[in-house]
Design a protein around this motif. Structure first.
Motif, PDB file in Angstrom:
ATOM      1  N   VAL A 255       0.838  -1.195   0.000  1.00  0.00           N
ATOM      2  CA  VAL A 255       0.000   0.000   0.000  1.00  0.00           C
ATOM      3  C   VAL A 255       0.880   1.255   0.000  1.00  0.00           C
ATOM      4  N   THR A 256       0.640   2.124  -0.975  1.00  0.00           N
ATOM      5  CA  THR A 256       1.384   3.395  -1.016  1.00  0.00           C
ATOM      6  C   THR A 256       0.588   4.475  -0.288  1.00  0.00           C
ATOM      7  N   LEU A 257       1.162   4.948   0.791  1.00  0.00           N
ATOM      8  CA  LEU A 257       0.527   5.988   1.602  1.00  0.00           C
ATOM      9  C   LEU A 257       1.223   7.313   1.348  1.00  0.00           C
ATOM     10  N   GLU A 258       0.437   8.372   1.121  1.00  0.00           N
ATOM     11  CA  GLU A 258       1.023   9.712   1.070  1.00  0.00           C
ATOM     12  C   GLU A 258       0.319  10.582   2.103  1.00  0.00           C
ATOM     13  N   ILE A 259       1.127  11.383   2.777  1.00  0.00           N
ATOM     14  CA  ILE A 259       0.575  12.298   3.782  1.00  0.00           C
ATOM     15  C   ILE A 259       1.094  13.701   3.488  1.00  0.00           C
ATOM     16  N   SER A 260       0.161  14.651   3.371  1.00  0.00           N
ATOM     17  CA  SER A 260       0.565  16.054   3.208  1.00  0.00           C
ATOM     18  C   SER A 260       0.321  16.791   4.520  1.00  0.00           C
ATOM     19  N   PHE A 261       1.323  17.537   4.938  1.00  0.00           N
ATOM     20  CA  PHE A 261       1.244  18.272   6.202  1.00  0.00           C
ATOM     21  C   PHE A 261       0.908  19.730   5.960  1.00  0.00           C
ATOM     22  N   LYS A 262       0.279  20.318   6.939  1.00  0.00           N
ATOM     23  CA  LYS A 262      -0.003  21.748   6.885  1.00  0.00           C
ATOM     24  C   LYS A 262       1.318  22.515   6.897  1.00  0.00           C
ATOM     25  N   SER A 275      13.065   4.819   4.922  1.00  0.00           N
ATOM     26  CA  SER A 275      11.879   4.166   4.359  1.00  0.00           C
ATOM     27  C   SER A 275      10.848   5.174   3.852  1.00  0.00           C
ATOM     28  N   VAL A 276      11.169   6.465   4.020  1.00  0.00           N
ATOM     29  CA  VAL A 276      10.210   7.500   3.634  1.00  0.00           C
ATOM     30  C   VAL A 276      10.777   8.354   2.504  1.00  0.00           C
ATOM     31  N   GLU A 277       9.905   8.680   1.551  1.00  0.00           N
ATOM     32  CA  GLU A 277      10.323   9.505   0.423  1.00  0.00           C
ATOM     33  C   GLU A 277       9.632  10.867   0.533  1.00  0.00           C
ATOM     34  N   ARG A 278      10.379  11.912   0.244  1.00  0.00           N
ATOM     35  CA  ARG A 278       9.784  13.261   0.216  1.00  0.00           C
ATOM     36  C   ARG A 278       9.229  13.486  -1.182  1.00  0.00           C
ATOM     37  N   VAL A 279       7.934  13.696  -1.297  1.00  0.00           N
ATOM     38  CA  VAL A 279       7.300  13.824  -2.617  1.00  0.00           C
ATOM     39  C   VAL A 279       7.270  15.275  -3.067  1.00  0.00           C
ATOM     40  N   ARG A 285       5.935  10.076   1.305  1.00  0.00           N
ATOM     41  CA  ARG A 285       5.363   8.816   0.801  1.00  0.00           C
ATOM     42  C   ARG A 285       5.991   7.651   1.554  1.00  0.00           C
ATOM     43  N   PHE A 286       5.157   6.707   1.929  1.00  0.00           N
ATOM     44  CA  PHE A 286       5.625   5.502   2.613  1.00  0.00           C
ATOM     45  C   PHE A 286       4.917   4.308   1.998  1.00  0.00           C
ATOM     46  N   VAL A 287       5.669   3.263   1.697  1.00  0.00           N
ATOM     47  CA  VAL A 287       5.036   2.053   1.146  1.00  0.00           C
ATOM     48  C   VAL A 287       5.042   0.979   2.235  1.00  0.00           C
ATOM     49  N   GLY A 288       3.855   0.567   2.631  1.00  0.00           N
ATOM     50  CA  GLY A 288       3.730  -0.474   3.671  1.00  0.00           C
ATOM     51  C   GLY A 288       3.305  -1.786   3.036  1.00  0.00           C
ATOM     52  N   LYS A 289       3.701  -2.893   3.676  1.00  0.00           N
ATOM     53  CA  LYS A 289       3.356  -4.180   3.048  1.00  0.00           C
ATOM     54  C   LYS A 289       1.865  -4.454   3.139  1.00  0.00           C
ATOM     55  N   ASP A 290       1.200  -3.849   4.123  1.00  0.00           N
ATOM     56  CA  ASP A 290      -0.253  -4.034   4.238  1.00  0.00           C
ATOM     57  C   ASP A 290      -0.870  -2.859   5.017  1.00  0.00           C
ATOM     58  N   MET A 291      -2.185  -2.873   5.193  1.00  0.00           N
ATOM     59  CA  MET A 291      -2.879  -1.776   5.878  1.00  0.00           C
ATOM     60  C   MET A 291      -2.473  -1.681   7.352  1.00  0.00           C
ATOM     61  N   ALA A 292      -2.138  -2.816   7.955  1.00  0.00           N
ATOM     62  CA  ALA A 292      -1.734  -2.777   9.368  1.00  0.00           C
ATOM     63  C   ALA A 292      -0.462  -1.937   9.517  1.00  0.00           C
TER      64      ALA A 292
END
Ligand SMILES: [Zn+2]
Length: 310
Positions: A255-262, A275-279, A285-292
């Motif tokens: 699962v590719t998760l992206e989070i944008s901060f204020k 393990s984190v990429e700056r987009v 962006r963080f890629v996790g093996k599953d939703m957990a």
């Protein structure tokens, strides 16, 4: 004591009788072989009828004490409807703010309640694949929705967008994906019209109850607490009557998760982790093996601070 308090009291007493008299409750005690029906209920607060501002949403607000009762009553309406429909086991997760809003003494002794943070699974903590269905109470629109009362995703203070595999999500969709990975379908949700519309557009034809029509971020035309409880009860019964129509909401893994901060700094600092990429300036962006794993990552990002105690 206000009229609505009195009505709710009566509702609670009547409902308590329903529980005592209900065949499912009896069979739980006398016939353990009866078909199990395990229900998980995740409860937020922004989507509860009548909630429009921070005045209702936290211990500092002048209406909070009344509204945590309304939140509890909407949850109880779902609990009673589930029980009436044959639920043999119910877990409720208090998933708003400090995770300590529900009045736990109002629940039947056989209910279990998940409280406070942090907890693996976040708003779905305690859910596992043994559950038959999940219900959402008090849910709301995402931070990327232009409509919706108190629309936000996980943190209105810190985050401006949360996406899974490229799609901006609501808390409801995120939590449905978490449940879907465990094989559990979300079958019912209640909250404001914008939040329900957004959730349905992703999850398909789940049962929903609109507790209010959003007029702006801080205004709504709302049902009364009694009106919303009545509709939630009917909606949960309707959903459970066609339980086999619903499929778990499963998204592609990893699962590719992206989070944008204020703000700029969190994105910069968190991207120091390999393990984190700056987009972009405000997004990681963080890629996790599953939703957990993705859920735990969100909890760390939103919950960690070096001055945490104890
Ligand atoms: Zn929320």
């Amino acid at each position: 004591m206000s009229n609505s308090h009195r009505i709710c009291r009566v509702l609670l007493i009547v409902s308590a009788f329903v529980w005592v008299l209900c065949p499912a409750a009896k069979s739980q005690a006398s016939a353990p072989a009866a078909k199990k029906l395990k229900i998980y209920i995740s409860v937020d607060m922004e989507g509860v009828a009548g909630v429009v501002t921070g005045d209702q949403l936290g211990p500092g607000g002048f209406e909070y004490e009344r509204f945590r009762r309304f939140m509890t009553n909407e949850t109880l309406a779902a609990v009673y409807a589930a029980n009436h429909s044959g639920a043999t086991e119910i877990v409720v997760s208090d998933s708003h703010g400090n995770g300590e809003s529900l009045l736990i003494e109002e629940f039947h002794k056989d209910i279990r309640i998940v409280r406070s943070w942090p907890r693996h699974g976040g708003m779905m903590a305690g859910l596992d694949s043994s559950f038959d269905a999940a219900l959402f109470i008090g849910y709301h629109a995402s931070t990327t929705n232009m409509r919706g009362v108190r629309a936000h995703t996980f943190s209105s203070a810190h985050l401006t967008r949360v996406s899974l595999n490229g799609n901006a999500v609501t808390e409801g969709e995120f939590n449905a994906a978490y449940a879907g990975a465990l094989g559990v379908p979300v079958i019912f949700a209640s909250g404001d019209d914008a939040g329900m519309e957004e959730l349905k557009s992703r999850l398909g034809n789940i049962e929903t109850v609109e507790t209010k029509k959003n007029l702006s971020f801080h205004s709504a035309e709302t049902l009364t607490p009694e009106g919303s409880c009545e509709r939630i009860g009917a909606g949960v019964k309707a959903a459970l009557a066609r339980l086999h129509d619903f499929k778990p909401y499963v998204i592609k893994t990893p699962v590719t998760l992206e989070i944008s901060f204020k703000n700029y700094m969190p994105a910069q600092m968190i991207s120091y982790l390999r393990s984190v990429e700056r987009v972009d300036s405000h997004t990681i962006r963080f890629v996790g093996k599953d939703m957990a794993e993705v859920s735990d990552f969100v909890d760390v990002v939103d919950g960690y601070s070096p001055d945490l105690t104890p």
